[in-house]
Design a protein around this motif. Structure first.
Motif, PDB file in Angstrom:
ATOM      1  N   LEU A 241     -47.718 -48.499  56.357  1.00 34.32           N
ATOM      2  CA  LEU A 241     -47.593 -48.574  57.809  1.00 34.32           C
ATOM      3  C   LEU A 241     -47.085 -49.940  58.265  1.00 34.32           C
ATOM      4  N   PRO A 242     -47.735 -51.074  57.910  1.00 37.02           N
ATOM      5  CA  PRO A 242     -47.171 -52.373  58.322  1.00 37.02           C
ATOM      6  C   PRO A 242     -45.818 -52.654  57.660  1.00 37.02           C
ATOM      7  N   LEU A 243     -45.563 -52.085  56.453  1.00 33.64           N
ATOM      8  CA  LEU A 243     -44.255 -52.257  55.825  1.00 33.64           C
ATOM      9  C   LEU A 243     -43.171 -51.589  56.673  1.00 33.64           C
ATOM     10  N   ALA A 244     -43.479 -50.395  57.214  1.00 33.11           N
ATOM     11  CA  ALA A 244     -42.522 -49.697  58.078  1.00 33.11           C
ATOM     12  C   ALA A 244     -42.300 -50.462  59.371  1.00 33.11           C
ATOM     13  N   ARG A 245     -43.335 -51.029  59.923  1.00 34.37           N
ATOM     14  CA  ARG A 245     -43.189 -51.808  61.153  1.00 34.37           C
ATOM     15  C   ARG A 245     -42.299 -53.032  60.934  1.00 34.37           C
ATOM     16  N   LEU A 246     -42.388 -53.608  59.726  1.00 28.48           N
ATOM     17  CA  LEU A 246     -41.563 -54.767  59.410  1.00 28.48           C
ATOM     18  C   LEU A 246     -40.100 -54.372  59.236  1.00 28.48           C
ATOM     19  N   LEU A 247     -39.844 -53.239  58.572  1.00 25.98           N
ATOM     20  CA  LEU A 247     -38.479 -52.834  58.247  1.00 25.98           C
ATOM     21  C   LEU A 247     -37.769 -52.152  59.406  1.00 25.98           C
TER      22      LEU A 247
ATOM     23  N   LEU B  88     -46.276 -40.598  59.980  1.00 27.09           N
ATOM     24  CA  LEU B  88     -45.680 -40.131  58.734  1.00 27.09           C
ATOM     25  C   LEU B  88     -44.526 -39.172  58.989  1.00 27.09           C
ATOM     26  N   ASN B  89     -44.707 -38.250  59.941  1.00 24.44           N
ATOM     27  CA  ASN B  89     -43.642 -37.271  60.192  1.00 24.44           C
ATOM     28  C   ASN B  89     -42.399 -37.930  60.786  1.00 24.44           C
ATOM     29  N   LYS B  90     -42.546 -39.016  61.540  1.00 29.72           N
ATOM     30  CA  LYS B  90     -41.404 -39.733  62.090  1.00 29.72           C
ATOM     31  C   LYS B  90     -40.627 -40.456  60.983  1.00 29.72           C
TER      32      LYS B  90
ATOM     33  N   PRO C  42     -38.290 -52.188  63.167  1.00 28.18           N
ATOM     34  CA  PRO C  42     -38.890 -52.592  64.444  1.00 28.18           C
ATOM     35  C   PRO C  42     -38.354 -51.804  65.633  1.00 28.18           C
ATOM     36  N   GLN C  43     -37.219 -51.110  65.465  1.00 25.72           N
ATOM     37  CA  GLN C  43     -36.643 -50.362  66.575  1.00 25.72           C
ATOM     38  C   GLN C  43     -37.410 -49.074  66.870  1.00 25.72           C
ATOM     39  N   LEU C  44     -38.233 -48.625  65.931  1.00 27.42           N
ATOM     40  CA  LEU C  44     -38.967 -47.371  66.131  1.00 27.42           C
ATOM     41  C   LEU C  44     -40.115 -47.567  67.124  1.00 27.42           C
ATOM     42  N   LYS C  45     -40.399 -46.507  67.896  1.00 26.38           N
ATOM     43  CA  LYS C  45     -41.543 -46.532  68.808  1.00 26.38           C
ATOM     44  C   LYS C  45     -42.792 -45.959  68.153  1.00 26.38           C
ATOM     45  N   SER C  46     -42.605 -45.112  67.145  1.00 28.56           N
ATOM     46  CA  SER C  46     -43.734 -44.492  66.457  1.00 28.56           C
ATOM     47  C   SER C  46     -43.526 -44.617  64.959  1.00 28.56           C
ATOM     48  N   PHE C  47     -44.589 -44.869  64.235  1.00 29.15           N
ATOM     49  CA  PHE C  47     -44.523 -45.036  62.782  1.00 29.15           C
ATOM     50  C   PHE C  47     -45.392 -44.008  62.071  1.00 29.15           C
TER      51      PHE C  47
ATOM     52  N   ASN D  37     -35.105 -38.988  55.622  1.00 34.32           N
ATOM     53  CA  ASN D  37     -34.687 -37.711  55.016  1.00 34.32           C
ATOM     54  C   ASN D  37     -35.605 -37.285  53.869  1.00 34.32           C
ATOM     55  N   VAL D  38     -36.902 -37.422  54.105  1.00 31.79           N
ATOM     56  CA  VAL D  38     -37.903 -36.973  53.136  1.00 31.79           C
ATOM     57  C   VAL D  38     -38.523 -35.691  53.647  1.00 31.79           C
ATOM     58  N   LYS D  39     -38.628 -34.670  52.787  1.00 32.87           N
ATOM     59  CA  LYS D  39     -39.178 -33.381  53.188  1.00 32.87           C
ATOM     60  C   LYS D  39     -40.703 -33.474  53.250  1.00 32.87           C
ATOM     61  N   LEU D  40     -41.286 -33.025  54.361  1.00 27.73           N
ATOM     62  CA  LEU D  40     -42.750 -33.024  54.537  1.00 27.73           C
ATOM     63  C   LEU D  40     -43.209 -31.608  54.838  1.00 27.73           C
TER      64      LEU D  40
END
Length: 590
Positions: A539-545, A554-556, A547-552, A562-565
């Motif tokens: 989660l914090p790794l995604a926030r670092l990489l 798993l489904n986002k 930053p333009q996203l509003k939601s982090f 492009n990962v199938k969930l």
């Protein structure tokens, strides 16, 4: 036996330590008819017999003393045997009116009008009561008069009916005439009280207009209060017969009623809580005392606590109000050892303080303190006022502020070790739980995939029986049913197997602090070692990489990368998706 009843009443007066000389003959002719004790409700009913109706002031003082004497034992109610030969007078009806209305048990907003603005009076051997309009007349006839008539009978009055009329001018003249007569009578009583006070060397000044009764320069309304067992306002949470409190007047209002009486409304606080105090005037001296009381003074109040029909809150109906001296707080430290306040919030600190910095600086000067520090929350607006106050009162101002620091570098990895991330073996895991509390909720599914070089090399999937049925919320969110977990392995067995599965691996999870907290709490519960493996939170790794996203969530992230969930909120599928997301982010991080 007849003499025993009088003897018992005399003993009761001895217990109350009350033998008023002015009513000596009447009290000697009063007897106790019976006493009913209600053990479950802790209530005593005293039935008294008297040859005549007691004057209201005598009855009121007797009731107050009786309630005070029995307050540790039970609630007390007084009833008199009806004096059929008693003569009704305007004076008796008017004196008892407020008390009877207040204790009638009638609950209605219209009772406020009835209490303050109307008095019954005699005309042609009938008891009349004026109503302002048809609505009030209907309320009186259908709801109020029955209980009020019963209340008079309970006090020894002969049975009578109150007849209601719409207010007309001639009837109003009758009311005004009665009030004038009552005022003259009250003035005579006040003069007698004044003479008694002068005999006791109490200071009373009498001028062209009525003066308040004073003692050592302090206003005395009613009787002097010597009682020392004061109640804190915060402890008054229900109706009570008699309380004594002390407080600071922070608001005062005097209302003149249509009955020409005045109503004093005080708002007081003892800094544990606040309450409204009400008192009705009975004579000119009371009204002069009302005027003499002022905001900023301290008073001692004795009265009963009742829910006010108008304010819809508990109010103290005062019998006695005494102005008192309240010692101001002082700094008693030696002049060369005065403290300096280094942490002070002014009213510029939102929702935290009410006083201005000038108030504090003035107090510091009065206490002999040389300096004072202001440290408002994230705010410097009080600095100009503080500077001016410091100049005016000769106090040095220390300028400070409480600032909010935001930690913008949350850890991504924990239990750090030197390892080559490209060659490492990872256990990517996820849990499904019965709730959000690691202490009170349980893990019901624990799943993980073991991965290396971006490929799954092993997997772990176990249900855990929580020992109780699952809630509908848990079932709807996780798609796990009672049948799926019933009869599964215990939490201790699954956690031990999972520790073996994670041996020498790096642990990965999305919002892993949540899952790790559940795991470590469970390990501790079963005396297993806590997690010592290095572990990474995506989660914090995604926030670092990104930053333009509003939601982090798993489904986002799966959609972004492009990962199938499949079957979101099932642990095994969430773990696989987290693993693929991690390897995609690891490449981007490089």
């Amino acid at each position: 036996m007849e003499n025993d009843r009088y003897f018992l009443f005399a003993k009761l007066l001895d217990q109350l330590k009350w033998h008023p000389e002015s009513a000596k003959d009447l009290l000697a002719k009063t007897a106790i008819e019976k006493v009913e004790i209600h053990q479950k409700s802790a209530k005593w009913d005293f039935w008294l017999a008297s040859p005549e109706i007691w004057p209201f002031q005598l009855f009121q003082e007797f009731e107050q003393r009786l309630q005070q004497s029995f307050k540790q034992i039970a609630k007390v109610e007084i009833s008199f045997k009806s004096v059929s030969s008693a003569e009704l007078t305007d004076r008796l009806l008017g004196d008892y009116w407020s008390w009877v209305v207040e204790h009638s048990g009638v609950k209605s907003p219209l009772l406020h009008e009835l209490f303050n603005n109307n008095l019954p009076y005699l005309k042609d051997q009938r008891v009349l009561l004026l109503a302002d309009n048809e609505i009030i007349k209907h309320f009186l006839v259908t709801q109020a008069l029955g209980p009020i008539e019963d209340g008079y009978c309970q006090l020894g009055f002969p049975k009578f009916a109150i007849h209601t009329m719409i207010d007309q001018s001639k009837s109003q003249e009758k009311i005004d005439q009665f009030k004038q007569q009552q005022g003259k009578s009250d003035e005579q009583l006040a003069q007698k009280a004044l003479a008694a006070i002068q005999q006791k060397n109490q200071t009373v000044k009498k001028g062209p207009a009525a003066q308040p009764i004073m003692e050592q320069g302090k206003v005395i309304l009613g009787k002097k209060i010597d009682q020392q067992n004061l109640r804190q306002l915060v402890g008054i949470t229900e109706e009570e017969k008699s309380v004594t409190v002390q407080g600071y007047i922070f608001d005062k209002e005097i209302r003149t009623l249509r009955s020409s009486r005045q109503l004093l409304i005080l708002k007081i606080t003892d800094y544990s809580s606040s309450m409204v105090v009400k008192k009705f005037s009975r004579n000119d001296e009371d009204e002069a005392g009302f005027a003499a009381l002022a905001e900023g003074q301290w008073v001692k109040v004795r009265g009963n606590v009742q829910e006010d029909n108008f304010l819809r809150d508990l109010v103290i109906n005062a019998y006695d109000i005494n102005q008192v001296t309240h010692q101001k707080r002082i700094d008693q430290a030696p002049a060369d050892q005065k403290r300096i306040e280094l942490h002070l919030h002014s009213n510029m600190s939102t929702m935290d303080a009410t006083n201005s910095i000038t108030d504090y600086v003035k107090t510091a000067a009065e206490w002999g303190q040389k300096a004072i520090a202001i440290t408002d929350h994230s705010d410097l607006q009080a600095f100009p006022e503080a500077h001016a106050a410091g100049e005016e009162y000769g106090v040095k101002i220390l300028y400070g502020v409480e600032v909010n620091l935001v930690d913008d570098g949350l850890p991504i990895a924990y239990n750090l070790q030197h390892q080559d991330l490209n060659e490492a073996v990872y256990v990517v895991f996820d849990t499904e739980t019965t709730g959000l509390s690691a202490r009170y909720d349980k893990v019901i599914e624990l799943s993980a995939v073991k991965m290396q070089h971006g490929a799954v090399i092993d997997q772990f999937e176990e249900f855990i029986d929580p020992g109780h049925p699952l809630s509908k919320t848990t079932i709807d969110l996780t798609s796990i049913t009672d049948d799926m977990v019933r009869g599964s392995k215990s939490e201790a067995e699954v956690f031990k197997l999972f520790q073996d599965f994670c041996q020498d691996c790096i642990i990965v999870g999305h919002n892993a602090t949540f899952d790790v907290d559940f795991m470590n709490t469970g390990y501790q519960r079963h005396n297993l070692p806590l997690i010592k493996n290095p572990w990474i939170d995506t989660l914090p790794l995604a926030r670092l990489l990104y930053p333009q996203l509003k939601s982090f969530r798993l489904n986002k992230l799966t959609k972004l990368l492009n990962v199938k969930l499949e079957h979101h909120h099932r642990a095994i599928y969430d773990a696989q998706a987290t693993g693929y997301i991690y390897f995609a982010m690891l490449k981007e991080a490089e």
